[in-house]
Design a protein around this motif. Structure first.
Motif, PDB file in Angstrom:
ATOM      1  N   PHE A  58      41.798  42.566  35.788  1.00  0.00           N
ATOM      2  CA  PHE A  58      43.061  43.095  36.273  1.00  0.00           C
ATOM      3  C   PHE A  58      43.189  42.957  37.781  1.00  0.00           C
ATOM      4  N   LEU A  59      44.415  42.830  38.172  1.00  0.00           N
ATOM      5  CA  LEU A  59      44.726  42.747  39.593  1.00  0.00           C
ATOM      6  C   LEU A  59      44.557  44.113  40.241  1.00  0.00           C
ATOM      7  N   LYS A  60      44.011  44.104  41.455  1.00  0.00           N
ATOM      8  CA  LYS A  60      43.899  45.368  42.182  1.00  0.00           C
ATOM      9  C   LYS A  60      45.063  45.519  43.155  1.00  0.00           C
ATOM     10  N   GLN A  61      45.209  46.747  43.623  1.00  0.00           N
ATOM     11  CA  GLN A  61      46.376  47.077  44.418  1.00  0.00           C
ATOM     12  C   GLN A  61      46.489  46.243  45.686  1.00  0.00           C
ATOM     13  N   ASN A  62      45.371  45.983  46.318  1.00  0.00           N
ATOM     14  CA  ASN A  62      45.473  45.336  47.621  1.00  0.00           C
ATOM     15  C   ASN A  62      44.911  43.928  47.660  1.00  0.00           C
ATOM     16  N   GLU A  63      45.108  43.223  46.585  1.00  0.00           N
ATOM     17  CA  GLU A  63      44.679  41.835  46.615  1.00  0.00           C
ATOM     18  C   GLU A  63      45.777  40.956  46.019  1.00  0.00           C
ATOM     19  N   THR A  64      45.725  39.702  46.392  1.00  0.00           N
ATOM     20  CA  THR A  64      46.654  38.739  45.814  1.00  0.00           C
ATOM     21  C   THR A  64      46.077  38.242  44.494  1.00  0.00           C
ATOM     22  N   LEU A  65      46.876  37.522  43.752  1.00  0.00           N
ATOM     23  CA  LEU A  65      46.384  36.935  42.509  1.00  0.00           C
ATOM     24  C   LEU A  65      45.238  35.960  42.795  1.00  0.00           C
ATOM     25  N   ASP A  66      45.387  35.203  43.872  1.00  0.00           N
ATOM     26  CA  ASP A  66      44.308  34.288  44.245  1.00  0.00           C
ATOM     27  C   ASP A  66      43.010  35.064  44.463  1.00  0.00           C
ATOM     28  N   ASP A  67      43.120  36.157  45.184  1.00  0.00           N
ATOM     29  CA  ASP A  67      41.936  36.995  45.433  1.00  0.00           C
ATOM     30  C   ASP A  67      41.343  37.486  44.126  1.00  0.00           C
ATOM     31  N   ALA A  68      42.215  37.948  43.256  1.00  0.00           N
ATOM     32  CA  ALA A  68      41.743  38.508  41.991  1.00  0.00           C
ATOM     33  C   ALA A  68      41.001  37.451  41.174  1.00  0.00           C
ATOM     34  N   ALA A  69      41.562  36.257  41.147  1.00  0.00           N
ATOM     35  CA  ALA A  69      40.920  35.189  40.388  1.00  0.00           C
ATOM     36  C   ALA A  69      39.535  34.889  40.959  1.00  0.00           C
ATOM     37  N   ALA A  70      39.447  34.837  42.279  1.00  0.00           N
ATOM     38  CA  ALA A  70      38.161  34.563  42.919  1.00  0.00           C
ATOM     39  C   ALA A  70      37.164  35.690  42.641  1.00  0.00           C
ATOM     40  N   ARG A  71      37.649  36.906  42.657  1.00  0.00           N
ATOM     41  CA  ARG A  71      36.787  38.051  42.410  1.00  0.00           C
ATOM     42  C   ARG A  71      36.255  38.031  40.977  1.00  0.00           C
ATOM     43  N   VAL A  72      37.143  37.796  40.043  1.00  0.00           N
ATOM     44  CA  VAL A  72      36.741  37.750  38.639  1.00  0.00           C
ATOM     45  C   VAL A  72      35.711  36.645  38.422  1.00  0.00           C
ATOM     46  N   LEU A  73      35.999  35.515  38.993  1.00  0.00           N
ATOM     47  CA  LEU A  73      35.072  34.385  38.848  1.00  0.00           C
ATOM     48  C   LEU A  73      33.701  34.737  39.415  1.00  0.00           C
ATOM     49  N   HIS A  74      33.721  35.375  40.553  1.00  0.00           N
ATOM     50  CA  HIS A  74      32.459  35.728  41.176  1.00  0.00           C
ATOM     51  C   HIS A  74      31.711  36.783  40.376  1.00  0.00           C
ATOM     52  N   ARG A  75      32.436  37.747  39.897  1.00  0.00           N
ATOM     53  CA  ARG A  75      31.792  38.817  39.146  1.00  0.00           C
ATOM     54  C   ARG A  75      31.122  38.276  37.885  1.00  0.00           C
ATOM     55  N   LEU A  76      31.788  37.357  37.242  1.00  0.00           N
ATOM     56  CA  LEU A  76      31.287  36.913  35.943  1.00  0.00           C
ATOM     57  C   LEU A  76      30.343  35.724  36.022  1.00  0.00           C
ATOM     58  N   THR A  77      30.309  35.061  37.149  1.00  0.00           N
ATOM     59  CA  THR A  77      29.439  33.882  37.231  1.00  0.00           C
ATOM     60  C   THR A  77      28.541  33.874  38.447  1.00  0.00           C
ATOM     61  N   GLY A  78      28.808  34.732  39.407  1.00  0.00           N
ATOM     62  CA  GLY A  78      28.050  34.686  40.649  1.00  0.00           C
ATOM     63  C   GLY A  78      28.498  33.559  41.570  1.00  0.00           C
TER      64      GLY A  78
END
Lengths: 229, 229
Positions: free
Chosen positions: A49-69
């Motif tokens: 899910f998208l967080k309040q203070n991030e863009t979609l690009d940020d969210a995608a990068a975060r998700v990718l990092h969380r799940l793959t390192g």
DNA sequence: CCAAAAGTGTTGAGAGTACACCCATGC
DNA sequence: GCATGGGTGTACTCTCAACACTTTTGG
């Protein structure tokens, strides 16, 4: 209250990432097996899910990092899916992103992570929600991009052979290419540097290794390449 | 509460529409002047908020209809903009759509509507928020699409001359085309029907009128055209 | 010496591009 | 009769696609 602003409703916003990789043989996509309901046990793209203070690009990068390192990967927005019932739990609108990464470079990290697994495109199981559509769109976009400018170096080790590069293109485009025509075309783009070094692992003769000439590439980027294959 | 579902936050979701039109001279875009705050008096794309039980596609069609009276128009999703501060009032994420319509066909309806006005691409004023970026992306997409298959018939009256069609392509691509080459290429696509009728308004000799052969077009659609101009 | 992969050029067809003159008619 | 826009064809270039043989060396 501000006149003219009348937001009818709120909805949940998510991102889903289509991660492509290449293992010198097949084009693969990284999926995770859900360990929570709904659809527990089924395979899906990596999302969050998208967080309040991030863009979609940020969210995608975060998700990718969380799940793959995996860090610092070029992600490109694909399409936003908004069918009302696409997620049975709650109205959720999801923006899909795709990325292409080097499997070997990240494989160790990824395999430690939760339930993630690479699937060849021909062996992808049925995915949850509309993730099949997302994957489909991503493949189409990847193919189109490939013929506009030389993507794909992200998917290879730093040093690679012509054969490997050809196999990569064959995997992306899902068709066989003529060896001579391929070499000629790639060389005419003038974005590779041929090393003196050879890779001896695949044949007795050995094949020359190449590296990607990033500088040349960036210089030409704007004009596009139109590498028609 | 469902495990694994942890929607961090809600956000507002909107759509914005980039509407292209053609007046036999210039490629134009339809803008509205805001009659409410914030940014009252400034020009913007046509937008609105998503409703609970509609898709983004639906919302874009609804907004377009509400603001122009135009129905049954092909709208294509472009990109979703999500910068945190893009709308100063509230966190709003907007998905942009673009459409191309026939100015003459709809002009009467549109002119009755609120503050809507056509602007030539070269005369577009500064727009609110990130609407400039949206317009920019739409123009790029339109140009790319134009060279893949013959879009643009939507922008012309039912009967049109070769000259009009050429002007349209010149307006979209923002460059001059060779008259003979253009005619040859269009004819080789085999999607026009030449009428016996002539348009006498533009010259003493008169120029033949054409209509679009929708059947032929649909039959070929899948293969794409690659009308390179 | 042979198996296996690497490396390398040419030719023909089709598409893209550049280019200039005659035609029809209203005034 | 002339000004105005309409209509038409050819020659050159370049890119794409098809195609086969020689080289190297470990076993």
């Amino acid at each position: 209250m501000i006149i003219g602003y009348n937001p009818e409703d709120k909805v949940y916003l998510a991102v889903d990432c289509i991660i492509f990789g290449f293992d010198n043989e097949d084009l693969k996509v990284l999926l995770i097996q859900r360990d929570f309901e709904p659809e527990q046990g089924k395979w899906s793209l990596m999302g969050g899910f998208l967080k309040q203070n991030e863009t979609l690009d940020d969210a995608a990068a975060r998700v990718l990092h969380r799940l793959t390192g995996v860090h610092d990967i070029y992600l490109e927005q694909l399409y936003t899916f908004s069918e009302v019932d696409r997620d049975p739990v709650a109205r959720t609108i999801s923006t899909s992103y795709y990325a292409i990464i080097n499997i070997e470079k990240y494989n160790e990290k990824i395999s430690k992570k939760t339930n993630a697994k690479w699937f060849s495109l021909s062996e992808v199981p049925q995915l949850i929600f509309d993730h099949d559509d997302m994957l489909d769109k991503a493949i189409k976009r990847l193919r189109r991009r490939t013929s506009i400018n030389p993507i794909g170096f992200e998917l290879l080790p730093e040093k690679f052979t012509m054969r490997q590069l050809q196999k990569l293109y064959e995997a992306i485009l899902n068709k066989e290419l003529d060896k001579r025509n391929f070499v000629n075309k790639i060389n005419s783009m003038d974005v590779l540097i041929k090393l003196k070094e050879k890779d001896m692992s695949s044949s007795t003769k050995g094949s020359f290794l190449y590296i990607f000439n990033e500088e040349q590439y960036n210089a030409k980027q704007d004009n596009h390449f139109y590498l028609k294959l």
